[in-house]
Design an enzyme around this catalytic site. Structure first.
Site, short mmCIF file in Angstrom:
data_model
loop_
_atom_site.label_atom_id
_atom_site.label_comp_id
_atom_site.label_asym_id
_atom_site.label_seq_id
_atom_site.Cartn_x
_atom_site.Cartn_y
_atom_site.Cartn_z
N THR A 253 1.01 -1.40 0.02
CA THR A 253 0.58 -0.04 -0.47
C THR A 253 0.83 1.48 0.04
O THR A 253 2.27 1.06 0.85
CB THR A 253 -1.14 -0.02 1.62
OG1 THR A 253 -1.49 -1.02 1.68
CG2 THR A 253 -1.75 1.27 1.28
N ARG A 281 -13.49 -7.86 -0.97
CA ARG A 281 -12.92 -7.56 -0.02
C ARG A 281 -12.29 -6.24 0.08
O ARG A 281 -11.81 -6.25 -1.11
CB ARG A 281 -12.01 -8.89 0.37
CG ARG A 281 -10.70 -8.62 1.48
CD ARG A 281 -9.70 -7.14 1.46
NE ARG A 281 -8.52 -7.49 2.62
CZ ARG A 281 -7.42 -6.77 3.00
NH1 ARG A 281 -7.00 -5.90 1.63
NH2 ARG A 281 -7.03 -6.74 4.26
N VAL A 282 -12.44 -5.45 1.33
CA VAL A 282 -12.20 -4.26 1.24
C VAL A 282 -11.25 -3.96 2.61
O VAL A 282 -11.24 -4.63 3.47
CB VAL A 282 -12.76 -3.29 1.16
CG1 VAL A 282 -12.84 -1.83 2.06
CG2 VAL A 282 -14.28 -3.46 0.08
N GLY A 283 -10.09 -3.68 2.37
CA GLY A 283 -9.18 -3.30 3.84
C GLY A 283 -9.43 -1.68 4.48
O GLY A 283 -9.89 -1.83 4.74
N ASP A 284 -8.02 -1.81 5.06
CA ASP A 284 -8.29 -0.17 6.12
C ASP A 284 -8.12 0.85 4.69
O ASP A 284 -8.13 1.67 5.12
CB ASP A 284 -7.48 -0.46 6.89
CG ASP A 284 -5.91 -1.02 6.66
OD1 ASP A 284 -5.74 -1.38 5.36
OD2 ASP A 284 -5.12 0.05 6.81
N THR A 304 -0.06 0.73 6.61
CA THR A 304 0.25 -0.24 5.47
C THR A 304 0.58 -1.55 6.78
O THR A 304 0.27 -1.28 7.39
CB THR A 304 1.68 0.26 4.22
OG1 THR A 304 2.49 0.79 5.55
CG2 THR A 304 1.54 1.62 3.75
N GLY A 305 0.07 -2.27 5.49
CA GLY A 305 -0.15 -3.69 6.04
C GLY A 305 -1.30 -4.04 6.10
O GLY A 305 -2.03 -4.53 5.30
N GLY A 307 -4.07 -5.66 7.03
CA GLY A 307 -5.79 -4.05 7.14
C GLY A 307 -6.97 -4.41 8.02
O GLY A 307 -7.49 -3.84 8.45
N1 GLY Z 1 -3.06 -2.16 4.46
C1 GLY Z 1 -4.00 -2.51 2.91
C2 GLY Z 1 -4.31 -3.58 3.00
O1 GLY Z 1 -4.99 -4.14 3.97
O2 GLY Z 1 -5.38 -3.78 1.92
#
Ligand code: GLY
Length: 408
Positions: A253, A281-284, A304-305, A307
């Site tokens: 990210t 799927r949606v991350g942070d 980042t990382g 989510g």
């Molecule tokens: N931090 C990015 C994700 O997990 O999608």
């Protein structure tokens, strides 16, 4: 009960920097320390870093982005223009497989992108999630902020919105990201039908044998040969990389934050998310308060990382709130990371494969990056120090991140 941990000397500590062990305050039980995995718990204080604005910080893949952001602010540009122009460089870079064009796809081989923007002076935000076919999702997030009364558009709705605002629909898979996806499919299981048939009878003739050898090549080997174009070293690198990402799906990210000399702050986070994720799927990254948060009176933070971990603790909003209560950006990031560790009872075996990084700056020009783990380690055991990107008027550079746990 708090155990009195006997912590060894910090072998790799840079003596010019001061870190303070916080074993008592951290409250780890002896049982929670993994066997030989980690030797000390660091609540780092690098000495607060501070610089005169305009300044910009980003994840380590954002060196060009922070340089661009400062350049834009020096010309008198708005902080949001600055960070978006910065991350556009990375979104458009086919070599960055974690963001925008060339990002690693979902399990169906479709690239779905997430992005959010936040503009400090007007206190507004916009975001898109699971968006397909746009190389620069950060720009679409900005249009959501500016041209709608909503904050987050997802999936086909986001795609239709982008089309309505003139974003063409393009194929985001590069040959490299397609190679990695095919490799993952082929190596996923020996109980599916991806890969050449093991049941073909062996032909008697030499010509038939040669033909069978060709047929037994995996699609990913053929793709890699095409990309490498006869360069043997490139071929080996490609296969090693494809195997690595197939084995360990990365969550790359870019988060980029900027502060100008008027004290205004903006931020952006943009990603292709977790490689091989379930479609949808949606991350942070596109969630305001998780992957990004800006309070123009206080500061900004992003992540980042993995989510899912950041969502659980509303990471970026938490970091900004800690800064509001008086913590330095570095302390605030480390405190937020402790919340993630606490969710696992500070069990370092459970935390060992979790990768989370926070980035923060405040209105005074203080800034930091902090990681759960000091280093990343690939499946061949190669370690890389966690870093973040920083730029001010004197130039851009990578700086070692503070960290919660040292990986030996
Ligand atoms: N931090 C990015 C994700 O997990 O999608």
């Amino acid at each position: 009960m708090r155990a009195a941990l006997v912590l060894p000397v910090i072998a790799e500590m840079d003596s010019s920097r001061r870190r303070f062990l916080e074993q008592a305050a951290f409250g780890l039980s002896a049982a929670s320390l993994g066997s030989g995995l980690v030797t000390e718990i660091l609540a780092g204080q690098e000495g607060t870093r501070r610089a005169a604005p305009p300044i910009s910080i980003a994840s380590a893949n954002g060196l060009a982005a922070v340089a661009k952001a400062v350049e834009v602010m020096k010309r008198g540009g708005d902080t949001l223009d600055a960070v978006i122009e910065g991350v556009n460089i990375v979104e458009l870079d086919p070599k960055d497989n974690s963001v925008g064009y060339g990002g690693l796809p979902n399990e169906r081989g479709e690239v779905e992108l997430d992005a959010s923007v936040m503009h400090g002076p007007t206190r507004r935000a916009g975001a898109v999630a699971a968006l397909r076919g746009v190389r620069t999702p950060s720009k679409v997030a900005r249009v959501v902020m500016e041209r709608t009364d909503h904050i987050l558009l997802v999936g086909q709705g986001a795609r239709d919105f982008a089309t309505a605002h003139g974003f063409e629909n393009v194929d985001l898979l590069t040959p490299e990201s397609r190679l990695a996806w095919i490799r993952w499919k082929e190596t996923l299981s020996d109980r599916d039908d991806w890969g050449p048939s093991p049941h073909t009878p062996a032909p008697a003739s030499p010509a038939g044998q040669r033909r069978l050898e060709e047929e037994r090549k995996r699609e990913s080997d053929i793709l890699a040969e095409q990309i490498a174009g006869g360069d043997e070293e490139r071929l080996r690198e490609l296969i090693a990389w494809a195997d690595e990402v197939a084995r360990r799906p990365p969550t790359g990210t870019i988060n980029c934050l900027a502060l100008d000399s008027a004290g205004d702050i903006s931020g952006v986070t943009t990603t292709s998310g977790l490689a091989w994720k379930l479609p949808g799927r949606v991350g942070d990254s596109p969630l305001i308060g998780c992957g990004l948060y800006v309070d123009n009176d206080v500061g900004a933070a992003g992540s980042t990382g993995r989510g899912e971990e950041v969502i659980y603790i509303n990471g970026a909003r938490t970091v900004v709130e800690y800064m509001k209560r008086g913590m330095s950006p570095e302390q605030a990031c480390l405190e937020a990371l402790k919340l993630i560790a606490a969710r696992y009872g500070n069990d370092l075996e459970k935390l060992r494969d979790i990768d989370v990084n926070f980035y923060a700056l405040n209105k005074r020009g203080e800034y930091a990056g902090a990681a759960l783990w000091s280093h990343t380690v690939n499946s061949r055991g190669q370690k890389r120090r966690r870093q973040f990107a920083f730029a001010d008027s004197s130039g851009a550079r990578l700086i070692d991140s503070a960290y919660l746990f040292e990986r030996r």
